[in-house]
Design a protein around this motif. Structure first.
Motif, PDB file in Angstrom:
ATOM      1  N   THR A  29       0.835  -1.195   0.000  1.00  0.00           N
ATOM      2  CA  THR A  29       0.000   0.000   0.000  1.00  0.00           C
ATOM      3  C   THR A  29       0.873   1.250   0.000  1.00  0.00           C
ATOM      4  OG1 THR A  29      -1.962   0.978   0.991  1.00  0.00           O
ATOM      5  CG2 THR A  29      -0.245   0.319   2.499  1.00  0.00           C
ATOM      6  N   LEU A  77      -6.460   2.186  -6.241  1.00  0.00           N
ATOM      7  CA  LEU A  77      -7.424   2.523  -5.188  1.00  0.00           C
ATOM      8  C   LEU A  77      -6.793   3.457  -4.161  1.00  0.00           C
ATOM      9  CD1 LEU A  77      -9.460  -0.572  -4.040  1.00  0.00           C
ATOM     10  CD2 LEU A  77     -10.334   1.608  -4.783  1.00  0.00           C
ATOM     11  N   TYR A 102     -14.148   8.879  -2.272  1.00  0.00           N
ATOM     12  CA  TYR A 102     -14.824   9.008  -0.983  1.00  0.00           C
ATOM     13  C   TYR A 102     -15.634  10.295  -0.898  1.00  0.00           C
ATOM     14  CZ  TYR A 102     -11.786   5.314   0.853  1.00  0.00           C
ATOM     15  OH  TYR A 102     -11.142   4.144   1.089  1.00  0.00           O
ATOM     16  N   PHE A 112      -8.165  15.211   5.260  1.00  0.00           N
ATOM     17  CA  PHE A 112      -7.200  14.594   6.163  1.00  0.00           C
ATOM     18  C   PHE A 112      -5.992  15.483   6.428  1.00  0.00           C
ATOM     19  CE2 PHE A 112      -7.761   9.781   6.785  1.00  0.00           C
ATOM     20  CZ  PHE A 112      -9.105   9.957   7.016  1.00  0.00           C
TER      21      PHE A 112
ATOM     22  N   GLU B  45      -9.118   6.980  10.741  1.00  0.00           N
ATOM     23  CA  GLU B  45      -7.673   7.169  10.851  1.00  0.00           C
ATOM     24  C   GLU B  45      -7.366   8.541  11.430  1.00  0.00           C
ATOM     25  OE1 GLU B  45      -6.181   6.683   6.936  1.00  0.00           O
ATOM     26  OE2 GLU B  45      -6.216   4.515   7.037  1.00  0.00           O
ATOM     27  N   ARG B 294       1.841  -5.949  11.306  1.00  0.00           N
ATOM     28  CA  ARG B 294       1.064  -6.774  10.366  1.00  0.00           C
ATOM     29  C   ARG B 294       0.494  -7.963  11.112  1.00  0.00           C
ATOM     30  NH1 ARG B 294       5.417  -8.193   5.975  1.00  0.00           N
ATOM     31  NH2 ARG B 294       3.816  -8.136   4.393  1.00  0.00           N
ATOM     32  N   GLU B 301      -4.201 -10.000   5.253  1.00  0.00           N
ATOM     33  CA  GLU B 301      -3.238  -9.276   6.055  1.00  0.00           C
ATOM     34  C   GLU B 301      -3.738  -7.861   6.341  1.00  0.00           C
ATOM     35  OE1 GLU B 301      -0.013  -8.177   3.651  1.00  0.00           O
ATOM     36  OE2 GLU B 301       0.942  -6.995   5.213  1.00  0.00           O
ATOM     37  N   PHE B 303      -2.496  -4.191   7.727  1.00  0.00           N
ATOM     38  CA  PHE B 303      -1.199  -3.517   7.713  1.00  0.00           C
ATOM     39  C   PHE B 303      -1.373  -2.164   8.402  1.00  0.00           C
ATOM     40  CE2 PHE B 303       1.845  -0.714   5.732  1.00  0.00           C
ATOM     41  CZ  PHE B 303       2.961  -1.475   5.525  1.00  0.00           C
ATOM     42  N   TYR B 305       0.462   1.266   9.713  1.00  0.00           N
ATOM     43  CA  TYR B 305       1.647   2.121   9.749  1.00  0.00           C
ATOM     44  C   TYR B 305       1.378   3.161  10.831  1.00  0.00           C
ATOM     45  CZ  TYR B 305       4.656   6.038   8.498  1.00  0.00           C
ATOM     46  OH  TYR B 305       5.542   7.066   8.548  1.00  0.00           O
ATOM     47  N   ARG B 318      -2.147   4.738   9.799  1.00  0.00           N
ATOM     48  CA  ARG B 318      -2.654   4.325   8.495  1.00  0.00           C
ATOM     49  C   ARG B 318      -2.997   2.854   8.568  1.00  0.00           C
ATOM     50  NH1 ARG B 318      -4.682   3.758   3.994  1.00  0.00           N
ATOM     51  NH2 ARG B 318      -3.649   2.647   2.354  1.00  0.00           N
ATOM     52  N   ARG B 320      -4.256  -0.400   6.378  1.00  0.00           N
ATOM     53  CA  ARG B 320      -4.582  -1.005   5.080  1.00  0.00           C
ATOM     54  C   ARG B 320      -5.267  -2.330   5.402  1.00  0.00           C
ATOM     55  NH1 ARG B 320      -2.549  -4.705   1.237  1.00  0.00           N
ATOM     56  NH2 ARG B 320      -2.728  -5.921   3.114  1.00  0.00           N
ATOM     57  N   PHE B 324      -9.350  -4.015   1.054  1.00  0.00           N
ATOM     58  CA  PHE B 324      -8.785  -2.968   0.202  1.00  0.00           C
ATOM     59  C   PHE B 324      -7.807  -3.582  -0.792  1.00  0.00           C
ATOM     60  CE2 PHE B 324      -6.526   0.923  -0.798  1.00  0.00           C
ATOM     61  CZ  PHE B 324      -7.510   1.875  -0.721  1.00  0.00           C
ATOM     62  N   THR B 356     -12.710  -1.533   4.571  1.00  0.00           N
ATOM     63  CA  THR B 356     -12.042  -0.940   3.425  1.00  0.00           C
ATOM     64  C   THR B 356     -11.981   0.570   3.522  1.00  0.00           C
ATOM     65  OG1 THR B 356     -13.024  -2.708   2.208  1.00  0.00           O
ATOM     66  CG2 THR B 356     -12.065  -0.959   0.921  1.00  0.00           C
ATOM     67  N   GLU B 357     -13.098   1.154   3.939  1.00  0.00           N
ATOM     68  CA  GLU B 357     -13.161   2.615   3.912  1.00  0.00           C
ATOM     69  C   GLU B 357     -12.800   3.253   5.235  1.00  0.00           C
ATOM     70  OE1 GLU B 357     -16.939   3.580   2.345  1.00  0.00           O
ATOM     71  OE2 GLU B 357     -16.699   2.201   0.693  1.00  0.00           O
ATOM     72  N   ARG B 358     -12.775   2.480   6.270  1.00  0.00           N
ATOM     73  CA  ARG B 358     -12.408   2.973   7.597  1.00  0.00           C
ATOM     74  C   ARG B 358     -13.192   4.198   7.996  1.00  0.00           C
ATOM     75  NH1 ARG B 358      -8.756   1.887   4.445  1.00  0.00           N
ATOM     76  NH2 ARG B 358      -8.349   4.029   3.995  1.00  0.00           N
TER      77      ARG B 358
END
Ligand code: SF4
Ligand code: SF4
Lengths: 133, 358, 123
Positions: A29, A77, A102, A112, B45, B294, B301, B303, B305, B318, B320, B324, B356-358
């Protein structure tokens, strides 16, 4: 504390990405971090056999960065997401949502960013796909 | 051939959550699929700006209901890594137990929904009945059915008593039996095979190239599982990732089915080896630096950050999530499929849109 | 064919998996995190619960000795219960019944005459 970080610039980004793909890395990502009022940093994360490798790209806001989605299709994406949420644009996206992944059409600021940037003509920026720093 | 555009979702009977696909069809065959997201984007986030790093544990739990425990565990592991906290061994084992219970209930939920997607309603009910048993275990041991909220930075909040462990083991025997009984139905039934075999094929190389994660990747024959990283106590337990070669819906279904049984085995192993002792450590100070965490979730998975700067609030968090990573794979699976197979193929990646969109 | 039949037949003789809900309620486990209650007599209005709450639904006012909780913002995580130094917050085993309007619990305690500076006050 990240294991292997390679600093990159927008010019060499595509080349480095193509190289890393050839080496057999899997795309994970991108993480975009707002550094201060004018700068952001984008981290590109890749993985091979559970070993991570990262690119660090530091650019000022409102930059247009070449997209890596022609190389790693999966990146489209997350690049669209960054386009929506931070004041960064990508050129050459395989599917370009033009800041509507979004967000709604009428939203011009960048949700953000603590120091928000208003994209005054956000619908027009992406039409010429040439890239300037 | 004339092309028609058919919208799929955001509200569709097979989808528990809103995702929209714009399908271009020629005759009845899909030629292109373009996703549209953003129906449940919540900006969690960015909540890291307003909540301190300890409160964020409860926030990341709510990124996804179904794998809440794993989100919190991944986040806690990240922060513990930054602050160089050593989690007590008992807490590590407890984390494995609850996370594997979570995987089971998530896979059982999915197996039910998948059966529902090709119209096998009674199989759906059977799977959800088994899932109820797992939820009861979670409720009895943590106090909540799904958002178990057991993780804190430095360990876990709840402990298991010997009585509870005994009861859990006896329940798991029953669960295993019930799952095994449904195996033949899922894998040998004529209609199920007709609807799933050779649908939505994804080859191993393509899956790697598209950055796919979890059972979608393992269903294509790539043995990649974040649990082999050995987080929590998993380095002391034996398991090999489940893989299937064909890369179609049937393989992905089989991977999840076998993983459910594997999770039961992992819970048993963890219970057999769990040491006594503390369940959490006091954590002083504030995190500083960047780290990546992770964890293998039911869908793949996850992920994290995390960037901290020694203040109360994190600089950047962040996330992931696996879905996604799996959406690009979905877009390449769909072309060439019949329109009537779209629900099955979409569900085969186990889409979790709020993740996916959090 | 007929792979499901043994399961179906078995279902006739096993007990029901569902309950007739309003008439038959599941026994709660002792550990359940249900309704949040505050024993206001014991509370010293230190405000720790308000500071630790991840959903920031508690408001404590030390001067007027009030404790408020926005019920529909609370996520029933139990963090406040664990951190309260006076152990006056509790969670019942049963959940709150659904209502039609949003409610806020408002509790008025006794205003303490003198301000004893004890260590627990810093949040
Ligand atoms: S933490 Fe306990 S004592 Fe302090 S204000 Fe909250 S309820 Fe009262
Ligand atoms: S249970 Fe959690 S959300 Fe509710 S008041 Fe307590 S700390 Fe806040």
């Amino acid at each position: 504390m990240l294991e292997e970080v390679i600093p990159v610039t927008p010019e060499i980004l595509s080349g480095e990405t193509a190289k890393i793909k050839y080496e057999g890395y899997k795309f994970i990502t991108l993480s975009c971090v707002e550094m201060d009022a004018n700068n952001v940093e984008i981290l590109y994360h890749f993985d091979r056999d559970l070993q991570l490798k990262h690119f660090r790209l530091a650019v000022p806001k409102k930059t247009i960065i070449p997209s890596i989605s022609p190389i790693y299709m999966a990146a489209f994406l997350v690049e669209n997401e960054i386009q929506d949420l931070f004041a960064i644009r990508f050129s050459g996206l395989v599917i370009d949502f033009n800041r509507t992944l979004y967000l709604e059409d009428e939203i011009k600021n960048t949700p953000f960013c603590k120091y928000t940037v208003v994209e005054s003509d956000s619908r027009e920026i992406s039409s010429p796909p040439d890239f300037d720093e | 051939m004339k092309r028609t555009i058919i919208p799929f979702g955001p509200q569709h009977p097979v989808l528990p959550e809103p995702i929209h696909l714009t399908l271009t069809v020629e005759d009845e065959i899909i030629t292109e699929a373009v996703p549209a997201l953003g129906f449940v984007h919540r900006g969690l986030e960015q909540l890291a700006d307003l909540r301190d790093f300890r409160q964020m544990v409860q926030v990341v739990e709510r990124v996804c209901g179904i794998c809440s425990m794993m989100h919190a565990m991944c986040y806690a592991q990240g922060i513990e890594g930054l602050m160089e906290v050593e989690v007590p061994p008992r807490a590590k084992y407890l984390r494995v137990i609850w996370s594997e219970l979570h995987r089971m209930h998530s896979h059982l939920l999915w197996l039910g929904l998948f059966a529902d997607s090709f119209g096998f309603e009674s199989l759906f009910m059977q799977f959800w009945r088994i899932r109820e048993k797992i939820l009861n275990i979670q409720e009895a041991t943590t106090g909540n059915r799904i958002i178990v909220s057991v993780n804190v930075i430095g360990g876990v909040r709840k402990d298991l008593s010997p009585d509870q462990i005994r009861w859990m083991l006896s329940e798991l025997i029953e669960v295993e039996q019930m799952i095994m009984n449904l195996g033949p139905t899922l894998f040998d039934d004529y209609t199920v095979k007709k609807r799933t075999v050779d649908k939505g094929i994804l080859s191993g190389e393509k899956a790697m190239e598209l950055g796919t994660a979890g059972p979608t990747l393992r269903g294509s024959g790539v043995s990649q599982d974040m649990r082999t990283l050995g987080y929590a106590a998993l380095n002391e337990l034996d398991f090999t990732p489940v893989t299937e070669k064909n890369g179609d819906c049937w393989s992905r279904c089989k991977v999840r089915f076998l993983e459910t049984l594997q999770s039961i085995d992992l819970v048993r192993q963890a219970i057999a080896r769990i040491p006594n002792g503390e369940i959490n450590t006091k954590v002083k100070g504030r995190p500083d630096g960047e780290i990546i965490a992770r964890v293998e979730q039911p869908r793949g998975e996850v992920f994290y950050y995390i960037k901290a700067n020694g203040k109360k609030n994190l600089d950047r968090l962040r996330i992931r999530t696996p879905t996604f990573a799996n959406i690009p794979a979905l877009l390449t699976m769909l072309p060439g499929m019949w329109l009537s197979d779209v629900p099955v193929v979409v569900l085969s990646i186990d889409p979790c849109i709020s993740c996916t969109e959090r | 064919m007929f792979k499901m039949t043994p399961n179906i037949l078995k279902n006739f003789i096993t007990e029901k998996a569902t309950r007739l809900y309003p008439y038959e309620v599941k026994e709660p486990y002792d550990i359940n995190r249900g309704e949040l209650v505050n024993e206001i007599e014991k509370c010293n209005f230190c405000g720790i619960c308000a500071a630790k709450c991840p959903s920031q639904c508690i408001t404590v006012n030390k001067k007027t000795a009030t404790w408020e909780c926005a019920l529909f913002v609370c996520v029933y995580c139990g963090v406040c219960v664990e951190t309260c130094p006076q152990k006056c917050l509790h969670q019942k085993q049963t959940y709150r019944k659904p209502v039609r309007e949003k409610e806020i619990i408002f509790m008025q305690g006794e205003v303490k005459a003198k301000d004893t500076p004890d260590g627990s006050e810093s949040s």
